[in-house]
Design a protein around this motif. Sequence first.
Motif, short mmCIF file in Angstrom:
data_model
loop_
_atom_site.label_atom_id
_atom_site.label_comp_id
_atom_site.label_asym_id
_atom_site.label_seq_id
_atom_site.Cartn_x
_atom_site.Cartn_y
_atom_site.Cartn_z
N ASN A 104 0.84 -1.19 0.00
CA ASN A 104 0.00 0.00 0.00
C ASN A 104 0.88 1.25 0.00
O ASN A 104 0.60 2.21 -0.71
CB ASN A 104 -0.94 -0.01 1.21
CG ASN A 104 -1.97 1.09 1.14
OD1 ASN A 104 -2.35 1.54 0.07
ND2 ASN A 104 -2.43 1.52 2.29
N GLN A 105 1.94 1.23 0.78
CA GLN A 105 2.87 2.36 0.81
C GLN A 105 3.54 2.54 -0.55
O GLN A 105 3.72 3.67 -1.01
CB GLN A 105 3.91 2.17 1.90
CG GLN A 105 3.33 2.22 3.30
CD GLN A 105 4.32 1.81 4.37
OE1 GLN A 105 5.31 1.14 4.12
NE2 GLN A 105 4.04 2.22 5.60
N LEU A 106 3.91 1.45 -1.19
CA LEU A 106 4.54 1.53 -2.51
C LEU A 106 3.57 2.09 -3.54
O LEU A 106 3.93 2.97 -4.34
CB LEU A 106 5.05 0.15 -2.95
CG LEU A 106 5.71 0.09 -4.33
CD1 LEU A 106 6.91 1.01 -4.41
CD2 LEU A 106 6.08 -1.35 -4.67
N ARG A 107 2.32 1.61 -3.53
CA ARG A 107 1.32 2.13 -4.48
C ARG A 107 1.10 3.62 -4.27
O ARG A 107 1.02 4.40 -5.22
CB ARG A 107 0.00 1.36 -4.35
CG ARG A 107 0.07 -0.06 -4.92
CD ARG A 107 -1.31 -0.73 -4.93
NE ARG A 107 -1.96 -0.73 -3.62
CZ ARG A 107 -1.81 -1.67 -2.70
NH1 ARG A 107 -1.03 -2.71 -2.94
NH2 ARG A 107 -2.44 -1.60 -1.55
N ALA A 108 1.02 4.05 -3.01
CA ALA A 108 0.84 5.48 -2.71
C ALA A 108 2.05 6.29 -3.17
O ALA A 108 1.90 7.37 -3.74
CB ALA A 108 0.60 5.67 -1.21
N TRP A 109 3.24 5.76 -2.94
CA TRP A 109 4.45 6.46 -3.38
C TRP A 109 4.44 6.64 -4.89
O TRP A 109 4.76 7.72 -5.39
CB TRP A 109 5.70 5.68 -2.94
CG TRP A 109 6.96 6.40 -3.30
CD1 TRP A 109 7.64 7.30 -2.53
CD2 TRP A 109 7.68 6.30 -4.52
NE1 TRP A 109 8.73 7.77 -3.21
CE2 TRP A 109 8.79 7.17 -4.44
CE3 TRP A 109 7.50 5.56 -5.68
CZ2 TRP A 109 9.70 7.32 -5.47
CZ3 TRP A 109 8.41 5.71 -6.72
CH2 TRP A 109 9.51 6.58 -6.61
N VAL A 110 4.07 5.60 -5.63
CA VAL A 110 4.02 5.67 -7.09
C VAL A 110 3.03 6.75 -7.53
O VAL A 110 3.35 7.59 -8.39
CB VAL A 110 3.66 4.30 -7.71
CG1 VAL A 110 3.32 4.43 -9.18
CG2 VAL A 110 4.80 3.31 -7.50
N ILE A 114 4.66 9.86 -9.64
CA ILE A 114 4.71 9.54 -11.06
C ILE A 114 4.93 10.78 -11.93
O ILE A 114 5.67 10.73 -12.91
CB ILE A 114 3.45 8.75 -11.52
CG1 ILE A 114 3.62 8.24 -12.95
CG2 ILE A 114 2.19 9.58 -11.39
CD1 ILE A 114 4.74 7.26 -13.13
N ASP A 115 4.32 11.90 -11.58
CA ASP A 115 4.50 13.11 -12.38
C ASP A 115 5.95 13.56 -12.38
O ASP A 115 6.50 13.91 -13.44
CB ASP A 115 3.59 14.24 -11.88
CG ASP A 115 2.12 13.94 -12.11
OD1 ASP A 115 1.80 13.16 -13.04
OD2 ASP A 115 1.30 14.48 -11.35
N GLN A 116 6.58 13.53 -11.23
CA GLN A 116 8.00 13.92 -11.15
C GLN A 116 8.85 12.93 -11.92
O GLN A 116 9.79 13.32 -12.62
CB GLN A 116 8.44 13.98 -9.69
CG GLN A 116 9.89 14.42 -9.54
CD GLN A 116 10.33 14.48 -8.10
OE1 GLN A 116 9.56 14.24 -7.18
NE2 GLN A 116 11.59 14.80 -7.88
N ALA A 117 8.56 11.65 -11.81
CA ALA A 117 9.34 10.64 -12.52
C ALA A 117 9.24 10.84 -14.02
O ALA A 117 10.24 10.77 -14.73
CB ALA A 117 8.88 9.23 -12.13
#
Length: 124
Positions: A104-110, A114-117
Amino acid sequence: MPTSCPTGQHVHHDVYAAQCPCRAMLDLLANKWSALAIGILEDGPQRFGELQRLLQGVSPKVLTQTLRRLEDFGLVDRTVYPAVPLHVEYALTPLGRSAAVPLNQLRAWVENNIDQAFALRREA
């Protein structure tokens, strides 16, 4: 020398060790369909058709394979209810619920990055 790993290759589990069974679990959890299915199952048991509807883009074959692997690793329970037509539900086990926390933490981080990436992404 005592070993705690079923491979007998080392004393402690180490995802960096080629023969450690941790690698298979890491591979499963790092799979996008596994991570997304676990996320959906956090809300409670789901039938196959509902999982497929919520996991946009997954084929029935890939979803079946993913759920079987999650079940094999003890992360998901499959319950069959005798009905016509057959009623099957998938639910997270306690182990699956514990895996849901970092996923869940990974999905939230993505979602948050994502815009910055994409802004920093180099064109191939």
